[in-house]
Motif scaffolding. Sequence first.
Motif, PDB file in Angstrom:
ATOM      1  N   MET A   1       0.848  -1.174   0.000  1.00  0.00           N
ATOM      2  CA  MET A   1       0.000   0.000   0.000  1.00  0.00           C
ATOM      3  C   MET A   1       0.896   1.241   0.000  1.00  0.00           C
ATOM      4  N   ILE A   2       0.654   2.133  -0.933  1.00  0.00           N
ATOM      5  CA  ILE A   2       1.425   3.373  -1.045  1.00  0.00           C
ATOM      6  C   ILE A   2       0.877   4.386  -0.047  1.00  0.00           C
ATOM      7  N   ARG A   3       1.762   4.939   0.775  1.00  0.00           N
ATOM      8  CA  ARG A   3       1.376   5.958   1.761  1.00  0.00           C
ATOM      9  C   ARG A   3       1.506   7.325   1.108  1.00  0.00           C
TER      10      ARG A   3
ATOM     11  N   VAL B   1      -7.670   8.281  -4.875  1.00  0.00           N
ATOM     12  CA  VAL B   1      -6.849   7.322  -4.135  1.00  0.00           C
ATOM     13  C   VAL B   1      -7.739   6.321  -3.408  1.00  0.00           C
ATOM     14  N   ALA B   2      -8.791   6.814  -2.779  1.00  0.00           N
ATOM     15  CA  ALA B   2      -9.703   5.933  -2.047  1.00  0.00           C
ATOM     16  C   ALA B   2     -10.379   4.922  -2.986  1.00  0.00           C
ATOM     17  N   ARG B   3     -10.789   5.377  -4.158  1.00  0.00           N
ATOM     18  CA  ARG B   3     -11.446   4.482  -5.119  1.00  0.00           C
ATOM     19  C   ARG B   3     -10.475   3.461  -5.710  1.00  0.00           C
ATOM     20  N   ASN B   4      -9.224   3.856  -5.900  1.00  0.00           N
ATOM     21  CA  ASN B   4      -8.232   3.001  -6.528  1.00  0.00           C
ATOM     22  C   ASN B   4      -7.870   1.806  -5.649  1.00  0.00           C
ATOM     23  N   GLY B   5      -7.718   2.043  -4.367  1.00  0.00           N
ATOM     24  CA  GLY B   5      -7.415   0.964  -3.439  1.00  0.00           C
ATOM     25  C   GLY B   5      -5.956   0.553  -3.351  1.00  0.00           C
ATOM     26  N   LYS B   6      -5.074   1.170  -4.111  1.00  0.00           N
ATOM     27  CA  LYS B   6      -3.654   0.796  -4.076  1.00  0.00           C
ATOM     28  C   LYS B   6      -2.827   1.688  -3.160  1.00  0.00           C
ATOM     29  N   GLY B   7      -3.454   2.722  -2.648  1.00  0.00           N
ATOM     30  CA  GLY B   7      -2.769   3.641  -1.758  1.00  0.00           C
ATOM     31  C   GLY B   7      -3.717   4.121  -0.686  1.00  0.00           C
ATOM     32  N   LYS B   8      -3.155   4.863   0.258  1.00  0.00           N
ATOM     33  CA  LYS B   8      -3.957   5.451   1.336  1.00  0.00           C
ATOM     34  C   LYS B   8      -3.404   6.828   1.653  1.00  0.00           C
ATOM     35  N   VAL B   9      -4.290   7.797   1.761  1.00  0.00           N
ATOM     36  CA  VAL B   9      -3.873   9.139   2.165  1.00  0.00           C
ATOM     37  C   VAL B   9      -3.636   9.104   3.674  1.00  0.00           C
ATOM     38  N   VAL B  10      -2.372   9.263   4.046  1.00  0.00           N
ATOM     39  CA  VAL B  10      -1.997   9.173   5.453  1.00  0.00           C
ATOM     40  C   VAL B  10      -1.638  10.523   6.051  1.00  0.00           C
ATOM     41  N   ALA B  11      -1.504  11.552   5.187  1.00  0.00           N
ATOM     42  CA  ALA B  11      -1.080  12.855   5.672  1.00  0.00           C
ATOM     43  C   ALA B  11      -1.613  13.961   4.775  1.00  0.00           C
ATOM     44  N   VAL B  12      -1.903  15.099   5.412  1.00  0.00           N
ATOM     45  CA  VAL B  12      -2.394  16.277   4.698  1.00  0.00           C
ATOM     46  C   VAL B  12      -1.711  17.504   5.287  1.00  0.00           C
TER      47      VAL B  12
ATOM     48  N   MET C   1     -10.878  21.358   6.645  1.00  0.00           N
ATOM     49  CA  MET C   1     -12.308  21.228   6.923  1.00  0.00           C
ATOM     50  C   MET C   1     -12.582  19.814   7.434  1.00  0.00           C
ATOM     51  N   GLN C   2     -12.238  18.840   6.610  1.00  0.00           N
ATOM     52  CA  GLN C   2     -12.444  17.446   6.974  1.00  0.00           C
ATOM     53  C   GLN C   2     -11.291  16.633   6.412  1.00  0.00           C
ATOM     54  N   LEU C   3     -10.571  15.967   7.287  1.00  0.00           N
ATOM     55  CA  LEU C   3      -9.428  15.161   6.869  1.00  0.00           C
ATOM     56  C   LEU C   3      -9.887  13.770   6.458  1.00  0.00           C
ATOM     57  N   PRO C   4      -9.131  13.136   5.582  1.00  0.00           N
ATOM     58  CA  PRO C   4      -9.418  11.734   5.278  1.00  0.00           C
ATOM     59  C   PRO C   4      -9.276  10.904   6.560  1.00  0.00           C
ATOM     60  N   PRO C   5     -10.023   9.822   6.686  1.00  0.00           N
ATOM     61  CA  PRO C   5      -9.943   8.992   7.903  1.00  0.00           C
ATOM     62  C   PRO C   5      -8.520   8.535   8.197  1.00  0.00           C
ATOM     63  N   GLY C   6      -8.069   8.790   9.410  1.00  0.00           N
ATOM     64  CA  GLY C   6      -6.746   8.359   9.839  1.00  0.00           C
ATOM     65  C   GLY C   6      -5.578   9.195   9.361  1.00  0.00           C
ATOM     66  N   ALA C   7      -5.835  10.265   8.623  1.00  0.00           N
ATOM     67  CA  ALA C   7      -4.744  11.092   8.095  1.00  0.00           C
ATOM     68  C   ALA C   7      -4.211  12.036   9.172  1.00  0.00           C
ATOM     69  N   LYS C   8      -2.909  12.205   9.157  1.00  0.00           N
ATOM     70  CA  LYS C   8      -2.240  13.132  10.070  1.00  0.00           C
ATOM     71  C   LYS C   8      -2.219  14.521   9.441  1.00  0.00           C
TER      72      LYS C   8
ATOM     73  N   PRO D   1       9.783  10.785   6.203  1.00  0.00           N
ATOM     74  CA  PRO D   1      10.239   9.580   5.497  1.00  0.00           C
ATOM     75  C   PRO D   1       9.197   8.467   5.442  1.00  0.00           C
ATOM     76  N   ASN D   2       8.108   8.599   6.200  1.00  0.00           N
ATOM     77  CA  ASN D   2       7.056   7.586   6.208  1.00  0.00           C
ATOM     78  C   ASN D   2       6.035   7.782   5.097  1.00  0.00           C
ATOM     79  N   ILE D   3       6.220   8.792   4.260  1.00  0.00           N
ATOM     80  CA  ILE D   3       5.311   9.058   3.148  1.00  0.00           C
ATOM     81  C   ILE D   3       6.019   8.658   1.851  1.00  0.00           C
ATOM     82  N   ASP D   4       5.333   7.853   1.040  1.00  0.00           N
ATOM     83  CA  ASP D   4       5.926   7.330  -0.192  1.00  0.00           C
ATOM     84  C   ASP D   4       5.732   8.249  -1.395  1.00  0.00           C
ATOM     85  N   ALA D   5       4.610   8.948  -1.447  1.00  0.00           N
ATOM     86  CA  ALA D   5       4.282   9.788  -2.607  1.00  0.00           C
ATOM     87  C   ALA D   5       3.528  11.023  -2.123  1.00  0.00           C
ATOM     88  N   VAL D   6       3.696  12.114  -2.868  1.00  0.00           N
ATOM     89  CA  VAL D   6       3.063  13.383  -2.487  1.00  0.00           C
ATOM     90  C   VAL D   6       2.327  13.968  -3.692  1.00  0.00           C
ATOM     91  N   PHE D   7       1.100  14.401  -3.459  1.00  0.00           N
ATOM     92  CA  PHE D   7       0.375  15.203  -4.439  1.00  0.00           C
ATOM     93  C   PHE D   7       0.484  16.660  -4.009  1.00  0.00           C
TER      94      PHE D   7
END
Length: 81
Positions: free
Chosen positions: A1-3, A20-31, A37-44, A56-62
């Motif tokens: 899973m891509i963070r 990202v949520a629809r794709n299922g291959k990654g998870k938004v872990v940080a914003v 307003m509203q963060l994705p579930p579990g996002a820091k 260093p715990n984040i694999d990819a950034v938009f």
Amino acid sequence: MIRIGIVGLGKMGRIRCDSVARNGKGKVVAVAEPKPMQLPPGAKLYQTPESLIDDPNIDAVFICTTNHLNQPLTIRAIQSG
């Protein structure tokens, strides 16, 4: 899973987050967003884009900011690996 981290959770950031949520291959872990307003579930929440990019715990950034901020943040993300 891509963070995944998203810098800027406005319209384009939300579109990326939903994709990202629809794709299922990654998870938004940080914003990084000054007015969340509203963060994705579990996002820091990060106070600055730089702190998210340097984690260093984040694999990819938009980068979903206004145009004048895109270039320096993208360069920083590339340099961070």
